[in-house]
Design an enzyme around this catalytic site. Structure first.
Site: not given
Length: 534
Positions: A149, A286
Site C-alpha cells: 500500500k 481441434h
C-alpha cells in the site's frame, strides 16, 4: 469510505536504510543479505531467518529489538505491532505521519522480503488439518499488504524474481524507482490474493462446502503466449495449485513454444488417454479425438488410432499412456504432428524426436487420475461456471440391456470403450468402435443424427484407406453420450453397420428407439449416465 489524504507526491528514487526479511525458504538469502549489508542497509528479521543471517556473519536485529515485545504464542505474534506496521505504512513526506513516527520511535522500513508460511505445500503434501492451520500465515500477508500500500516508499519482494530486480536496482545506483516499487506492489497483492484463495478453497473443502458464497481462482504465470486462439487475441498460460500430471506441469523437452490451441488440445488428449489401462494412444485435432485405440504396445496403439482418420490426424496432438521408446517415436513421426505428450520417453525416443525440430515433446512423469476429484471452470460474461470433474466410470455391471437381443461379451467391451471415448468428444457426440479401436467419430453437431452420419463417413473412408470393401463401422458398437431423442440417429448407426448401441436412455421416446433396435436385431444398453461435453 475514507477520503484520500492530501499526501505529497511519492519520490521517484528511494535509498533504503532498513530491510525486514522473513523467509520459510532461505534460497538466495545470503547473497541478498550481503548485498544489502554492503550498501549500508540495516537488516531486521525474525526467528530462523534472523539466525541464518547471523550465521553468515552479518549484523542483524531481531524484530523484538524494534517492538520491545518478545515473539510469543508459538510464533503467532511477533510482527503484528505498530512499530513494524508504522514503519511500513508511514508516508515519510507527510508532516503528521513523520511526527507520529518520531514521537513513537518508529523507524522507516524501506524493503520487505517475505515468502509466507508454506501453506500450499503443506496441503499438497497431505498435511493434517492442524498442520495446515498452523501454516496459515497472518503476519506475513499483513506486512506485504502494508508495504505494498505504501509503495511510494517501500519495495516489497515476494519471490526470487522480485529480489533480483531490487538487487539489480540497488547495485546500479543504490535506490529503488517508483516504477519498480509499483510493479513489485502489483505482484505482491497478487501473491497475497493467491494465498488467501488457497486457504479459502482448502477450508471450503474441509467443511464440504461445494458452492461457497465466494470462490477465488488463482494461478501462477507459466508462460506468456504469442496469441490466443487467433493471432488478434492475447493469450497467457497459468498454473494452478492443483497437483495433477498433465500439460500444465509437463517438461517441454523440445520444439517450438506451445500455443494456446496446442495446450488445450494436449490437455484434452491426455485426459482421455489416462482413461485406459492397456497401452493406448489418442490423436486429437481441434479439441476432439479423431482416433483412439489400445494395442499390445504403443506402436500398435498409434497405428490403430491413426487408421480411424488419417486425414484429420495430420498436424494433430498425440497422447500416450506409457513411456515412449525409439520404435514408438519412429512410428509417430511418420506424419506431421504438432505435440506429443507422454509420461516418459527413453533416450532413443528423444533422439528420434530431436530430428523433428518443430515437434513439441512434453513429458509429464505420470498420468492424471481420470476418476479422481477436482473442478473444471468456464468463463461466461460477468462470471464463471464451476463443476466437478466428470469422474464417471462404467463397467458391464452398470449396463441395463433394454433390447430382446443380449450383447455378446465382445460387444459389451466395445460399448464400454466407445462410451469412454464419447465422454471426451464435444456434444453432440457419436462414436463407433470395435476391438479397442475407434472406427468413426462424429463431434459437435447440433443434432445427433448428423453426428451419426459424420461418424459413419469417417468409418467408411477409414475402411477404404485400408483397402477394405466395407466400413470400419461394420460390426461395431455405437456410443451416444446422451440419449437419442428420436430413432433417426439410431437408424443412422444401424445403417453404418453397428450391431450394438450404448446410450444413457431417459428420452420420452425411449420406447420408440428400443423398438427400432429390436426391429433391426441389434443389442442396446442404457447407462443411466449422461456425459455431455460442451
Amino acid at each position: 469510505m475514507p477520503a484520500a489524504p492530501d499526501f505529497p507526491p511519492s519520490p521517484d528514487a528511494v535509498r533504503p536504510v532498513r530491510a525486514l526479511i522473513s523467509l520459510s525458504d532461505k534460497a538466495g538469502l545470503e547473497d541478498a543479505a550481503r548485498t544489502l549489508h554492503d550498501l549500508g542497509v540495516e537488516l531486521v528479521s525474525t526467528g530462523g531467518t534472523r539466525a541464518a543471517i547471523a550465521g553468515f556473519g552479518l549484523p542483524v536485529k531481531d524484530v523484538a529489538d524494534l517492538t520491545g515485545f518478545p515473539e510469543m504464542m508459538d510464533g503467532r505474534v511477533k510482527t503484528l505491532h505498530p512499530v513494524v506496521h508504522g514503519g511500513l505504512l508511514g508516508v515519510r513526506d507527510a508532516a503528521d505521519h513523520a511526527k507520529a513516527m518520531s514521537d513513537h520511535g518508529i523507524g522507516a522500513i524501506d524493503i520487505v522480503w517475505i515468502d509466507l508460511y508454506p501453506f500450499e505445500s503443506t496441503v499438497a503434501a497431505g498435511g493434517t488439518f492442524e498442520a495446515a492451520v498452523e501454516n496459515i500465515d497472518i503476519g506475513g500477508p499483513a506486512m506485504i499488504r502494508s508495504g505494498s500500500k505504501n509503495h511510494g516508499y517501500v519495495a516489497v519482494c515476494v519471490d526470487a524474481a522480485s529480489v533480483a530486480e531490487v538487487m539489480a536496482a540497488l547495485k546500479a545506483d543504490g535506490t529503488t524507482s517508483l516504477a519498480l516499487r509499483k510493479r513489485l506492489a502489483a505482484r505482491a497483492f497478487a501473491r497475497t490474493a493467491a494465498y488467501d484463495a488457497a486457504v479459502s478453497g482448502w477450508f471450503a473443502d474441509q467443511v464440504e462446502d461445494a458452492a461457497p458464497a465466494r470462490k477465488s481462482i488463482s494461478g501462477a504465470l507459466a508462460q506468456t503466449l504469442r496469441y490466443g486462439e487467433n493471432p488478434h487475441q492475447t493469450g497467457a498460460f497459468y498454473r494452478t495449485a492443483e497437483v495433477r500430471p498433465g500439460v500444465a506441469r509437463a517438461e517441454q523437452v523440445q520444439g517450438k513454444e506451445l500455443g494456446y490451441n496446442n495446450i488445450a488440445d494436449a490437455d484434452a488428449a491426455y485426459e482421455l488417454v489416462a482413461e485406459f489401462e492397456a497401452p493406448a494412444c489418442v490423436i486429437v485435432k481441434h479439441a476432439n479425438p479423431c482416433g483412439v485405440a489400445v494395442g499390445a504396445d504403443l506402436s500398435e496403439a498409434y497405428a490403430r488410432a491413426l487408421e480411424c482418420d488419417s486425414v484429420s490426424a495430420f498436424g494433430g496432438v498425440i497422447a500416450v499412456n506409457r513411456p515412449l521408446n525409439g520404435a514408438d517415436a519412429r512410428a509417430i513421426t511418420d506424419i506431421f504432428t504438432e505435440v506429443v505428450i507422454a509420461p516418459g520417453a527413453d533416450e532413443d525416443a528423444r533422439a528420434v524426436f530431436a530430428a523433428k525440430k518443430n515437434l513439441r515433446l512434453l513429458i509429464t512423469d505420470g498420468l492424471p487420475d481420470a476418476h479422481g476429484p477436482g473442478e473444471v471452470f468456464r468463463s461466461v460474461a460477468g462470471g464463471f461456471l464451476v463443476q466437478g470433474r466428470d469422474r464417471s466410470r462404467l463397467t458391464a455391471a452398470d449396463l441395463r440391456i433394454v433390447t430382446r437381443r443380449q450383447p455378446t461379451p465382445t460387444e459389451i467391451a466395445d460399448m464400454l470403450f466407445a462410451f469412454t471415448v464419447a465422454k471426451h468428444v464435444k456434444s453432440n457426440a457419436i462414436v463407433y468402435a470395435k476391438d479397442g479401436q475407434t472406427a468413426g467419430i462424429g463431434a459437435g453437431q447440433m443434432n445427433r443424427r448428423d453426428s451419426a452420419r459424420i461418424a459413419a463417413i469417417r468409418a467408411r473412408e477409414a475402411g477404404e484407406a485400408k483397402g477394405l470393401a466395407h466400413s470400419l463401422a461394420e460390426g461395431s458398437a455405437c456410443a451416444s453420450e446422451a440419449f437419442f431423442p428420436f430413432a433417426d440417429g439410431l437408424l443412422e448407426a444401424i445403417g453404418a453397420g453397428a450391431t450394438a448401441v450404448i446410450q444413457p436412455g431417459g428420452s420420452m421416446r425411449d420406447a420408440e428407439v428400443i423398438a427400432a433396435a429390436d426391429e433391426a436385431g441389434i443389442a442396446m444398453a442404457f447407462t443411466g449416465v449422461r456425459v455431455f461435453r460442451h
